[in-house]
Design a protein around this motif. Structure first.
Motif, PDB file in Angstrom:
ATOM      1  N   GLN A   3     -20.760 -39.159  14.986  1.00 38.82           N
ATOM      2  CA  GLN A   3     -20.554 -39.887  13.742  1.00 38.82           C
ATOM      3  C   GLN A   3     -21.680 -39.558  12.771  1.00 38.82           C
ATOM      4  OE1 GLN A   3     -20.140 -43.970  14.755  1.00 38.82           O
ATOM      5  NE2 GLN A   3     -18.264 -43.624  15.889  1.00 38.82           N
ATOM      6  N   TYR A   7     -19.739 -41.643   7.872  1.00 42.73           N
ATOM      7  CA  TYR A   7     -18.941 -42.639   8.579  1.00 42.73           C
ATOM      8  C   TYR A   7     -19.653 -43.980   8.633  1.00 42.73           C
ATOM      9  CZ  TYR A   7     -15.194 -39.655  10.276  1.00 42.73           C
ATOM     10  OH  TYR A   7     -14.109 -38.848  10.349  1.00 42.73           O
ATOM     11  N   SER A  11     -18.015 -47.129   6.758  1.00 38.54           N
ATOM     12  CA  SER A  11     -17.475 -48.143   7.654  1.00 38.54           C
ATOM     13  C   SER A  11     -18.302 -49.420   7.678  1.00 38.54           C
ATOM     14  CB  SER A  11     -17.355 -47.574   9.071  1.00 38.54           C
ATOM     15  OG  SER A  11     -18.628 -47.243   9.565  1.00 38.54           O
ATOM     16  N   VAL A 113      -9.867 -46.263   6.973  1.00 37.23           N
ATOM     17  CA  VAL A 113      -9.774 -45.204   7.975  1.00 37.23           C
ATOM     18  C   VAL A 113     -11.126 -45.003   8.659  1.00 37.23           C
ATOM     19  CG1 VAL A 113      -9.431 -42.714   8.250  1.00 37.23           C
ATOM     20  CG2 VAL A 113      -7.801 -44.053   6.927  1.00 37.23           C
ATOM     21  N   CYS A 114     -12.196 -45.025   7.890  1.00 40.92           N
ATOM     22  CA  CYS A 114     -13.533 -44.849   8.470  1.00 40.92           C
ATOM     23  C   CYS A 114     -13.910 -46.003   9.387  1.00 40.92           C
ATOM     24  CB  CYS A 114     -14.575 -44.676   7.365  1.00 40.92           C
ATOM     25  SG  CYS A 114     -14.507 -43.062   6.588  1.00 40.92           S
ATOM     26  N   LEU A 117     -11.924 -45.289  12.568  1.00 43.54           N
ATOM     27  CA  LEU A 117     -12.412 -44.090  13.258  1.00 43.54           C
ATOM     28  C   LEU A 117     -13.809 -44.263  13.835  1.00 43.54           C
ATOM     29  CD1 LEU A 117     -11.227 -41.108  11.047  1.00 43.54           C
ATOM     30  CD2 LEU A 117     -10.338 -41.845  13.258  1.00 43.54           C
ATOM     31  N   LYS A 118     -14.600 -45.112  13.232  1.00 47.29           N
ATOM     32  CA  LYS A 118     -15.961 -45.324  13.728  1.00 47.29           C
ATOM     33  C   LYS A 118     -15.957 -45.894  15.138  1.00 47.29           C
ATOM     34  CE  LYS A 118     -20.261 -47.738  12.780  1.00 47.29           C
ATOM     35  NZ  LYS A 118     -20.920 -48.735  11.974  1.00 47.29           N
ATOM     36  N   VAL A 120     -13.201 -45.796  17.334  1.00 46.80           N
ATOM     37  CA  VAL A 120     -12.222 -45.218  18.237  1.00 46.80           C
ATOM     38  C   VAL A 120     -12.931 -44.188  19.103  1.00 46.80           C
ATOM     39  CG1 VAL A 120     -10.186 -43.738  18.364  1.00 46.80           C
ATOM     40  CG2 VAL A 120     -10.273 -45.582  16.698  1.00 46.80           C
ATOM     41  N   TRP A 122     -12.645 -40.999  21.276  1.00 47.00           N
ATOM     42  CA  TRP A 122     -11.752 -39.853  21.500  1.00 47.00           C
ATOM     43  C   TRP A 122     -12.036 -39.274  22.875  1.00 47.00           C
ATOM     44  CZ3 TRP A 122      -8.002 -38.949  18.042  1.00 47.00           C
ATOM     45  CH2 TRP A 122      -8.151 -39.508  16.797  1.00 47.00           C
TER      46      TRP A 122
END
Length: 125
Positions: A3, A7, A11, A113-114, A117-118, A120, A122
């Motif tokens: 990140q 981000y 976020s 979205v940020c 995504l911060k 989540v 992966w």
């Protein structure tokens, strides 16, 4: 996924509150920020106004308790407030009359979205 500072900035709950509050909504005469509509909608007992105030309070609480779930609930409530507002609006054609509406709404979408995504994780299989 590493990140970046972008981000982290996009976020942050404060930027989430600001981007939600400054969404410009076109009116008959001039555009005004969504915070203006939330303030008067909550005073009148409108569902979008009350939901917007609860969303902002929830996001502020997430700064104090530092829990992502609280910030995510604030974000969800912000989107519910916007959806209810746009669905019950009488002048739907005039809402997007000014280009600043799309710009500020795009900023809020990018922040949303940020935020997601911060937090989540992966997994590469």
């Amino acid at each position: 996924m590493k990140q970046t500072w972008l981000y982290k900035v996009f976020s942050h709950p404060i930027l989430q509150l600001i981007s939600f509050s400054i969404i410009m909504i076109g009116g008959e005469i001039f555009a005004s920020p969504y915070l203006w509509y939330v303030r008067y909608g909550s005073a009148d007992g409108q569902a979008f106004g009350i939901t917007g105030v609860v969303a902002m309070i929830t996001t502020l609480i997430s700064i104090v308790v530092k829990r992502f779930r609280v910030q995510l609930w604030g974000l969800i409530l912000m989107w519910v407030s916007l959806i209810v507002f746009f669905c019950q609006s009488h002048n739907k054609a005039g809402l997007f009359e000014f280009p600043i509406t799309e710009v500020t709404l795009s900023l809020f979408i990018a922040v949303s979205v940020c935020v997601v995504l911060k937090h989540v994780t992966w997994k590469n299989y």
